[in-house]
Design a protein around this motif. Structure first.
Motif, PDB file in Angstrom:
ATOM      1  N   UNK A 194       0.729  -1.345  -0.095  1.00  0.00           N
ATOM      2  CA  UNK A 194      -0.081  -0.096   0.151  1.00  0.00           C
ATOM      3  C   UNK A 194       0.814   1.273  -0.046  1.00  0.00           C
ATOM      4  N   UNK A 195       1.874   1.346   0.571  1.00  0.00           N
ATOM      5  CA  UNK A 195       2.696   2.507   0.867  1.00  0.00           C
ATOM      6  C   UNK A 195       3.478   2.770  -0.679  1.00  0.00           C
ATOM      7  N   UNK A 226      -7.660 -16.548   2.446  1.00  0.00           N
ATOM      8  CA  UNK A 226      -8.486 -15.710   3.580  1.00  0.00           C
ATOM      9  C   UNK A 226      -7.644 -14.582   4.130  1.00  0.00           C
ATOM     10  N   UNK A 227      -6.399 -14.873   4.461  1.00  0.00           N
ATOM     11  CA  UNK A 227      -5.578 -13.825   5.199  1.00  0.00           C
ATOM     12  C   UNK A 227      -5.446 -12.786   3.822  1.00  0.00           C
ATOM     13  N   UNK A 228      -4.800 -13.127   2.532  1.00  0.00           N
ATOM     14  CA  UNK A 228      -4.714 -12.222   1.811  1.00  0.00           C
ATOM     15  C   UNK A 228      -5.963 -11.291   1.266  1.00  0.00           C
ATOM     16  N   UNK A 229      -6.980 -12.174   1.014  1.00  0.00           N
ATOM     17  CA  UNK A 229      -8.352 -11.328   0.940  1.00  0.00           C
ATOM     18  C   UNK A 229      -8.593 -10.244   1.744  1.00  0.00           C
ATOM     19  N   UNK A 230      -8.460 -10.636   2.991  1.00  0.00           N
ATOM     20  CA  UNK A 230      -9.035  -9.757   4.358  1.00  0.00           C
ATOM     21  C   UNK A 230      -8.038  -8.620   4.285  1.00  0.00           C
ATOM     22  N   UNK A 231      -6.728  -8.818   4.065  1.00  0.00           N
ATOM     23  CA  UNK A 231      -5.905  -7.789   4.107  1.00  0.00           C
ATOM     24  C   UNK A 231      -5.848  -6.856   3.217  1.00  0.00           C
ATOM     25  N   UNK A 232      -6.117  -7.473   1.841  1.00  0.00           N
ATOM     26  CA  UNK A 232      -6.317  -6.584   0.648  1.00  0.00           C
ATOM     27  C   UNK A 232      -7.663  -5.399   0.657  1.00  0.00           C
ATOM     28  N   UNK A 233      -8.809  -6.063   1.244  1.00  0.00           N
ATOM     29  CA  UNK A 233     -10.041  -5.495   1.314  1.00  0.00           C
ATOM     30  C   UNK A 233      -9.818  -4.458   2.401  1.00  0.00           C
ATOM     31  N   UNK A 260      -7.170  -2.749   3.223  1.00  0.00           N
ATOM     32  CA  UNK A 260      -6.191  -1.771   2.728  1.00  0.00           C
ATOM     33  C   UNK A 260      -6.708  -1.242   1.424  1.00  0.00           C
ATOM     34  N   UNK A 261      -7.868  -1.894   0.864  1.00  0.00           N
ATOM     35  CA  UNK A 261      -8.241  -1.174  -0.569  1.00  0.00           C
ATOM     36  C   UNK A 261      -7.082  -1.414  -1.576  1.00  0.00           C
ATOM     37  N   UNK A 262      -6.532  -2.736  -1.556  1.00  0.00           N
ATOM     38  CA  UNK A 262      -5.643  -3.085  -2.443  1.00  0.00           C
ATOM     39  C   UNK A 262      -6.268  -3.969  -3.495  1.00  0.00           C
TER      40      UNK A 262
END
Length: 460
Positions: A258-259, A299-306, A308-310
């Motif tokens: 995200x950065x 699920x880990x990746x999907x939740x974190x992307x959601x 952070x809006x990625x």
């Protein structure tokens, strides 16, 4: 270490092992989770693997020997491939690599990780598609990088500013293109041995996220424009059973993504969460299935992307031990037996030269008398090797039959990963062969070393 629910805590035998080690109700029993899938005992008690007995294998190939259940390894490749159907599965070649294994991996639809020039040479010699190879390593030489670029290796995981500079110069000189991932340290303390924990700050791998080095490295690659930055690579360690470490690592890596997005308006399309998935060496180990791992990591990746809006990146993982580790066992012959006050010492014709993990990592293994059935009561034993070291231990604590004797065959499961690949010629002992068994046929895929091999390197 063969636990049994009906067993009693050891203590009635006059000695005591670890508190969790239980006396087996039957010293001939095999726990399926510890052994290759096509291993069983015959009616005479002799271990069989895919239609061949260990007695036959001993007669044909000698001992010690690594014995691979080829169909088991192939099945584990397919299970990871199918579970992670929307990701790339890279077999981590450092676990165990030879040309036959490269071909198995390729035939079962997996990619391949290498981490040295020798592993790359093996992969190329076996015909692996270079585009499906990833090249790891914290100190790749210029010659190794040149060979990787010239061969067309699909991705190189860069590990330092010096490597970025070296690789940039090589690619510019050849007017080539090269996809890279940046290896990062996410500051995660994996619950494993310190020597195989690789995501905390005080170790040699990767760029620190917390210290800003990973961010600066990514901007350097993007701004120079020679290398194609695909994303980040994170590996938190080995022999890990708890996915919470992957969750924390993914969160921190995706925050970094995200950065980068905010700084350069770039969506990095890939994320590699590494491997290190644990296997069962003893009854204390409870590994996850590939399907469970895939569900949790997805699920880990999907939740974190959601959160952070990625845009969700394409995921890749790197199982090695989880594929080859359970598919192999080591076959030894017992040479001497010593009854001491604490336990019985059972010496075999191999040792730390074919399995350094017990001495190096304090690793635990299991064992069984493999060439016959025994009706004797169990005794607490320690399986040791033939080397001139008191730390030459193969199995620290195991219950073996009281009639274990010289000439017995002994099998140690779970030795497919990091045993042959870390083997040495300590005490000038030649390394054992690797024998693959499939459908009743056995073939040598790595031959036994000889004294002539040892002397061939000694130029006098």
């Amino acid at each position: 270490m063969r636990a049994h629910e009906a067993g009693a805590l050891h203590g009635d035998l006059g000695t005591r092992g670890p508190e969790w080690l239980r006396v087996p109700a039957d010293v001939n029993a095999l726990l399926p989770q510890l052994w290759p899938r096509h291993v069983a005992r015959g009616t005479d008690g002799v271990l069989e693997i895919a239609g061949r007995t260990v007695r036959e294998l001993k007669e044909e190939f000698g001992t010690p020997a690594f014995v691979l259940d080829e169909d088991d390894m192939r099945a584990r490749c397919r299970e990871f491939r199918d579970a992670f159907h929307d990701a790339d599965v890279y077999y981590a070649g450092k676990a165990f690599l030879c040309k036959a294994v490269v071909r198995i991996v390729a035939e079962e639809g997996l990619f391949l990780d290498v981490c040295s020039g020798g592993e790359l040479a093996t992969a190329l010699a076996a015909g692996m598609d270079p585009a499906k190879i990833g090249f790891h390593g914290n100190n790749k030489s210029v010659a190794e990088l040149e060979r990787a670029v010239e061969a067309g290796v699909g991705r190189i995981i860069v590990d330092s500013i010096h490597e970025i500079d070296r690789l940039t110069a090589i690619v510019r000189e050849r007017r080539a293109t090269q996809q890279v991932l940046i290896r990062v340290t996410a500051g995660v303390e994996a619950h494993t041995h310190e020597f195989i924990s690789t995501a905390h700050e005080d170790q040699k791998f990767g760029f620190s996220i917390a210290g800003g080095a990973a961010y600066r490295a990514a901007l350097k690659v993007l701004d120079e424009g020679t290398l194609e930055l695909r994303g980040f690579h994170s590996h938190i360690g080995s022999q890990i059973f708890d996915t919470s470490g992957f969750e924390l690592a993914a969160r921190r890596v995706l925050e970094l993504v995200g950065e980068i997005k905010q700084a350069r308006d770039v969506d990095l399309p890939e994320l590699d969460l590494g491997g290190g998935f644990g296997i069962a060496y003893t009854t204390q180990d409870d590994p996850s299935t590939p399907n469970d791992l895939a569900k949790r990591m997805r699920k880990i990746v999907e939740d974190e992307c959601e959160a952070q809006g990625l845009v969700r990146p394409h995921l890749s993982i790197e199982p090695g031990r989880a594929i080859v580790g359970p598919a192999m066992f080591t076959l030894y012959e017992v040479g001497t037996v010593k009854d001491l006050q604490m336990r019985t010492y059972v010496s075999v014709d191999g040792g730390m030269s074919d399995n350094i993990r017990t001495a190096l990592y304090d690793a635990s293994y299991s064992a069984t008398v493999a060439g016959r059935r025994s009706d004797s009561h169990p005794i607490l034993a320690r399986v040791v090797g033939k080397h001139c070291e008191s730390g030459d231990i193969v199995v620290k604590d195991e219950f073996l039959p009281a009639d274990v004797q010289p000439g017995d065959l002994l099998a140690v499961p779970g030795t497919g990963a990091y045993c042959r690949s870390m083997a040495s010629n300590y005490n000038h002992v030649p390394r054992p062969p690797v024998v693959a068994v499939r459908g009743g046929a056995a073939r040598v895929i790595v031959r036994r070393e000889t004294e002539a091999d040892l002397l061939a390197l000694d130029v006098g």
